[in-house]
Write an enzyme that holds these catalytic residues in place. Structure first.
Site, PDB file in Angstrom:
ATOM      1  N   ASP A   7       3.259 -43.802 -16.796  1.00  0.00           N
ATOM      2  CA  ASP A   7       3.031 -42.473 -17.259  1.00  0.00           C
ATOM      3  C   ASP A   7       2.010 -42.244 -18.024  1.00  0.00           C
ATOM      4  OD1 ASP A   7       3.713 -39.530 -17.353  1.00  0.00           O
ATOM      5  OD2 ASP A   7       4.741 -40.129 -19.394  1.00  0.00           O
ATOM      6  N   ASP A   9       1.165 -39.210 -20.893  1.00  0.00           N
ATOM      7  CA  ASP A   9       1.571 -38.459 -22.046  1.00  0.00           C
ATOM      8  C   ASP A   9       2.852 -39.004 -22.526  1.00  0.00           C
ATOM      9  OD1 ASP A   9      -0.109 -35.505 -22.157  1.00  0.00           O
ATOM     10  OD2 ASP A   9      -0.184 -36.593 -20.328  1.00  0.00           O
ATOM     11  N   ASP A 170       8.676 -42.112 -20.136  1.00  0.00           N
ATOM     12  CA  ASP A 170       9.266 -41.575 -21.171  1.00  0.00           C
ATOM     13  C   ASP A 170      10.268 -40.637 -21.282  1.00  0.00           C
ATOM     14  OD1 ASP A 170       7.040 -40.089 -20.801  1.00  0.00           O
ATOM     15  OD2 ASP A 170       7.769 -39.387 -22.825  1.00  0.00           O
TER      16      ASP A 170
END
Length: 229
Positions: A7, A9, A170
């Site tokens: 991922d 961001d 995240d």
């Protein structure tokens, strides 16, 4: 292990300050002043532009003003695109870890819910786009994470197969996406949600990129054992 998909961001880079600034620019333009805090609202920033605008509108007592949120959204994207790398930084050790993976013959890619054009611009401006074999954004396909299709397509583009791939993320979106494709997920604990991602029961947790290879080895061994049980 053949491929590792990241991922963007909150996983590879802390983009929260620039995202919050773009949302606050919208509120300033509305004449109400900044509504979001770069530190306290960092987790909302990683949920996307509309989530930030919605939070700000809630604080203004206008949570139901969906039309205004939609009017502001393209303005947010425009402001963000113009200032996309003003304060964004890669997490400590992230690019070193990617270099190490590539040196070992592991294919790496990015699967993000940031619009593809913005993701490409950010990675290029920060001098790291060439490190990744593929990049799939929120609008590359008709669907986005947690639908497994973008992740599956990223793996295909880097030349991997799901059975030998891992997603590093995240948020619960990454956790569900990996689960939907049937591959293991490692969640970082240095994002705004901190150790709270443990509650999402990922196959692995990463507290610093210096430990990436060790965590991946543990995760793949455990996932293979579970699959064979």
């Amino acid at each position: 292990m053949h491929s590792v998909i990241f991922d963007l961001d909150g996983t590879l880079a802390d983009t929260s300050v620039d995202l919050i600034a773009a949302a606050n620019a919208c509120f300033v333009g509305m004449g109400v002043g900044p509504q979001l805090d770069p530190m306290a609202d960092a987790s909302t920033a990683f949920k996307g532009g509309r989530a930030m605008l919605t939070l700000g509108m809630q604080r203004l007592g206008r949570a139901d003003d969906l039309d205004e949120i939609e009017r502001q959204y393209p303005l947010l994207l425009a402001h963000y695109g113009e200032n996309i790398d003003a304060n964004t930084v890669f997490y400590e050790g992230a690019l070193d870890a990617v270099h190490r993976l590539r040196a070992r013959g592991v294919s790496v890619g990015i699967c993000t819910n940031k619009p593809e054009g913005l993701a490409e611009t950010l990675m290029s401006r920060m001098g790291a786009r060439d490190l990744f074999d593929a990049l799939i954004g929120a609008d590359t396909l008709p669907v986005r994470k947690p639908d497994p299709a973008p992740l599956a397509e990223t793996i295909r583009l880097v030349g991997g197969v799901p059975e030998r791939s891992v997603l590093i993320g995240d948020t619960i979106t990454d956790r569900k996406c990996a689960e939907n494709l049937g591959i293991p997920c490692v969640l970082v604990t240095f994002g705004p949600d901190g150790d709270g991602v443990r509650n999402l029961a990922p196959e692995g947790l990463l507290d610093h990129y210096s430990r990436l290879e060790a965590v991946l080895a543990e995760v793949m061994e455990g996932f293979a054992a579970e699959a064979g049980a």
